[in-house]
Structures are given as C-alpha cells and as structure tokens.
Scaffold this active site. Structure first.
Site, PDB file in Angstrom:
ATOM      1  N   CYS A   1     -11.166   3.414  -1.269  1.00 20.93           N
ATOM      2  CA  CYS A   1      -9.909   3.908  -0.697  1.00 20.93           C
ATOM      3  C   CYS A   1      -9.654   3.125   0.581  1.00 20.93           C
ATOM      4  O   CYS A   1     -10.590   2.825   1.328  1.00 20.93           O
ATOM      5  CB  CYS A   1     -10.021   5.400  -0.389  1.00 20.93           C
ATOM      6  SG  CYS A   1      -8.592   6.082   0.471  1.00 20.93           S
TER       7      CYS A   1
ATOM      8  N   CYS B   1      -3.692  -0.738  -2.096  1.00 18.89           N
ATOM      9  CA  CYS B   1      -3.941   0.682  -2.365  1.00 18.89           C
ATOM     10  C   CYS B   1      -4.879   0.829  -3.565  1.00 18.89           C
ATOM     11  O   CYS B   1      -4.598   0.332  -4.658  1.00 18.89           O
ATOM     12  CB  CYS B   1      -2.604   1.357  -2.665  1.00 18.89           C
ATOM     13  SG  CYS B   1      -2.747   3.089  -3.068  1.00 18.89           S
TER      14      CYS B   1
ATOM     15  N   GLU C   1      -6.746   9.592   9.479  1.00 18.21           N
ATOM     16  CA  GLU C   1      -5.418   9.496  10.105  1.00 18.21           C
ATOM     17  C   GLU C   1      -5.344  10.271  11.413  1.00 18.21           C
ATOM     18  O   GLU C   1      -4.527   9.956  12.277  1.00 18.21           O
ATOM     19  CB  GLU C   1      -4.338   9.954   9.118  1.00 18.21           C
ATOM     20  CG  GLU C   1      -4.256   8.986   7.941  1.00 18.21           C
ATOM     21  CD  GLU C   1      -2.984   9.062   7.138  1.00 18.21           C
ATOM     22  OE1 GLU C   1      -2.184   9.976   7.369  1.00 18.21           O
ATOM     23  OE2 GLU C   1      -2.811   8.179   6.269  1.00 18.21           O
TER      24      GLU C   1
ATOM     25  N   ASP D   1       0.864  -1.182   0.000  1.00 17.19           N
ATOM     26  CA  ASP D   1       0.000   0.000   0.000  1.00 17.19           C
ATOM     27  C   ASP D   1       0.900   1.231   0.000  1.00 17.19           C
ATOM     28  O   ASP D   1       2.104   1.128   0.274  1.00 17.19           O
ATOM     29  CB  ASP D   1      -0.903  -0.001   1.255  1.00 17.19           C
ATOM     30  CG  ASP D   1      -1.779   1.241   1.328  1.00 17.19           C
ATOM     31  OD1 ASP D   1      -2.400   1.582   0.304  1.00 17.19           O
ATOM     32  OD2 ASP D   1      -1.810   1.904   2.385  1.00 17.19           O
ATOM     33  N   SER D   2       0.302   2.381  -0.248  1.00 15.78           N
ATOM     34  CA  SER D   2       1.072   3.623  -0.177  1.00 15.78           C
ATOM     35  C   SER D   2       1.511   3.914   1.264  1.00 15.78           C
ATOM     36  O   SER D   2       2.397   4.734   1.474  1.00 15.78           O
ATOM     37  CB  SER D   2       0.220   4.773  -0.700  1.00 15.78           C
ATOM     38  OG  SER D   2      -0.993   4.847   0.016  1.00 15.78           O
TER      39      SER D   2
HETATM   40  N1  DGL Z   1      -3.962   4.072  -0.074  1.00 12.47           N
HETATM   41  C1  DGL Z   1      -4.582   5.153  -0.802  1.00 12.47           C
HETATM   42  C2  DGL Z   1      -5.802   4.586  -1.579  1.00 12.47           C
HETATM   43  O1  DGL Z   1      -6.373   3.580  -1.223  1.00 12.47           O
HETATM   44  C3  DGL Z   1      -5.010   6.278   0.104  1.00 12.47           C
HETATM   45  C4  DGL Z   1      -3.849   7.066   0.677  1.00 12.47           C
HETATM   46  C5  DGL Z   1      -3.006   7.717  -0.389  1.00 12.47           C
HETATM   47  O2  DGL Z   1      -3.451   8.706  -1.006  1.00 12.47           O
HETATM   48  O3  DGL Z   1      -1.904   7.238  -0.636  1.00 12.47           O
HETATM   49  O4  DGL Z   1      -6.176   5.142  -2.575  1.00 12.47           O
END
Ligand code: DGL
Length: 263
Positions: free
Chosen positions: A184, A73, A152, A10-11
């Site tokens: 998301c 992500c 967050e 994930d990011s």
């Molecule tokens: N993980 C990202 C998503 O699901 C959300 C957080 C980000 O913008 O990196 O799109």
C-alpha cells in the site's frame, strides 16, 4: 532518448512515496502526477469502480502526453492493471510485480506476508504473482485498513501506532515469516515501526522497487530522458483541507500548489 514525462497516478497523495523514489532513481525525468483526491480511498471499493476510476486517471495522463504510466496505487495495480495494459498503447507498470520480484530474489524468503487495503488483499493479486513464480512459497495476507488514516494523521510511531501494528501483525509474526511486502502506498511511512515490531523480517517497500524497475525499463526501451527537465506537474481532483501538510508528509518536501482538474 525521449523527453516526454512519466505519468504517475494514485488514489490520492499516497503515491507521492512512489514519486519520491522515482525522483531518486530517475532524477532527470519530468513527471506528471495525478492524485484522485476527490474519490480517495480506493482501498475498499469494488473492482468495477476501481477499473472505471483508473481508466479515467490513465486517460488524463495520456492527454498530458506521457511516455509511460506508473500505477502507484496498490489497489489500482491489484484490480485494474490488466485492464489498463490491454487498453493503453504505452507501457503501464504497476507496483505489485516489482515488490514480488524483490521478495523472491532472496532464496531464504520462503514464508512471505502481504499487507494492503481490503480490496488489494481480497483480489489475491500479490499471492497469484508470487505463486506464478514460485508455487512453493507460503503466503500470508492481511488487510490493515487503519494504517491509512494513521499515516494520514502523522501517527507513524509511538504507543498508538505500536498497538495497531500489533493488532494487525501479531498472527503473521507468530507464523515466523521471512519477508513482509508493504502493499500500500501509505505503509512505507510506517516501515520503521513495523520493522521494530517484526524484528528480523525482511520488509519490502514496493515504491522503491518499482522506481528501480522503471529505470531499467526506460533504459531497455530507449526511453530515458538524459537531457533532464526535472519538472513535476502536479494535478489533483480536489484540494481538501490540510492538503499541503499531507503531501509534505509523503514527499518529504513542500510541493507547488497542485492544479485541480476533473478527469
Ligand atoms: N493508494 C491506496 C493503495 O495503495 C491506499 C489509499 C486508498 O485506499 O485509496 O492501495
């Protein structure tokens, strides 16, 4: 039977919502999780950057000898999944198709809304996935950039989150949608508040759906680990301030100290 771990990237820490569901659906699997905490957020970046980062993350997991990769992500799933699938010789699963299939399973869902990051919504990936299966569905989409920082900060209910939810979802609510896909990683944490605002709308959590899909996939491909290592190796590209608390918010339990790596 295949004892290799499942790779998830994930990011950042949002993908722990997917990890949590994978633990529930596949409790005997080992997992290697990578969160790109040094470069988060992906949600407003360009496609070429998201592809470049996603490739690096996937290659890192490959070096950890994973048997498959879950792209937790949504932004990477929306913009980089087809590139990753072309370039990897193991199964790569994104979160979009599972959420879409769940939404379309119910024939009453004729008007479906998608919410996600700016880049996810701009890509129209959810919309294309829905229309490919059923072109008659009416699709509405909306980016909700403030939801990520809200989550967050742990602001999951109450006056502030209710106002922001109303600000983003008022138009969609007026359209009389039947279902809403939470596109998301962070949004499942706002599910209760979103549900109470939208009332009778079917709210779909991609994290849960992808875990169920992966369970079916591993069974079909004979890749299940029935021996049960239950090990989670946790890697990040940075350990920012407040990291442990944030990770706990998503995973709902304490995680062991992550290893910080460059990918
Ligand atoms: N993980 C990202 C998503 O699901 C959300 C957080 C980000 O913008 O990196 O799109």
């Amino acid at each position: 039977m295949n004892k290799k771990p499942i790779g998830i990237f994930d990011s950042g820490v949002g993908g722990l919502t997917v990890l949590r569901e994978v633990r529930k659906a596949l409790p005997k699997e080992d997992v290697v999780y990578f969160g790109d905490t040094a470069r988060v957020p992906y949600g407003n970046k360009s496609q070429s950057t998201i592809i470049a980062f996603s490739r690096q993350n996937a290659l890192f997991l490959l070096r950890k000898k994973v048997k498959m990769i879950i792209v937790a992500c949504n932004t990477s799933s929306a913009l980089a999944l087809s590139d990753l699938k072309k370039n990897m010789n193991i199964p790569v699963v994104g979160v979009i198709d599972s959420g879409v299939i769940k939404a379309l399973k119910n024939p009453d869902n004729k008007k479906i809304a998608i919410i996600g990051t700016r880049s996810t919504i701009k890509s129209k990936s959810y919309e294309k996935a829905i229309k490919k299966i059923n072109p008659d569905i009416k699709v509405y989409s909306k980016s909700c950039p403030l939801f990520v920082p809200l989550v967050e900060e742990g602001v999951l209910n109450g006056r502030i989150s209710d106002e922001v939810i109303k600000m983003y979802l008022e138009d969609i609510k007026r359209k009389g949608i039947d279902a809403l896909i939470l596109g998301c990683t962070h949004y499942p944490l706002l599910k209760k508040s979103i549900r109470s605002y939208l009332k009778d709308v079917n709210v779909i959590d991609s994290a849960k759906e992808v875990a169920l899909y992966v369970s079916g996939l591993l069974t079909r491909k004979n890749l299940l680990n029935t021996g049960g290592g239950k090990r989670i190796d946790f890697y990040v590209s940075d350990e920012p301030a407040g990291f442990g608390k944030l990770a706990k918010l998503f995973l709902k339990k304490n995680i062991l100290k992550p290893r910080v790596v460059n990918v």
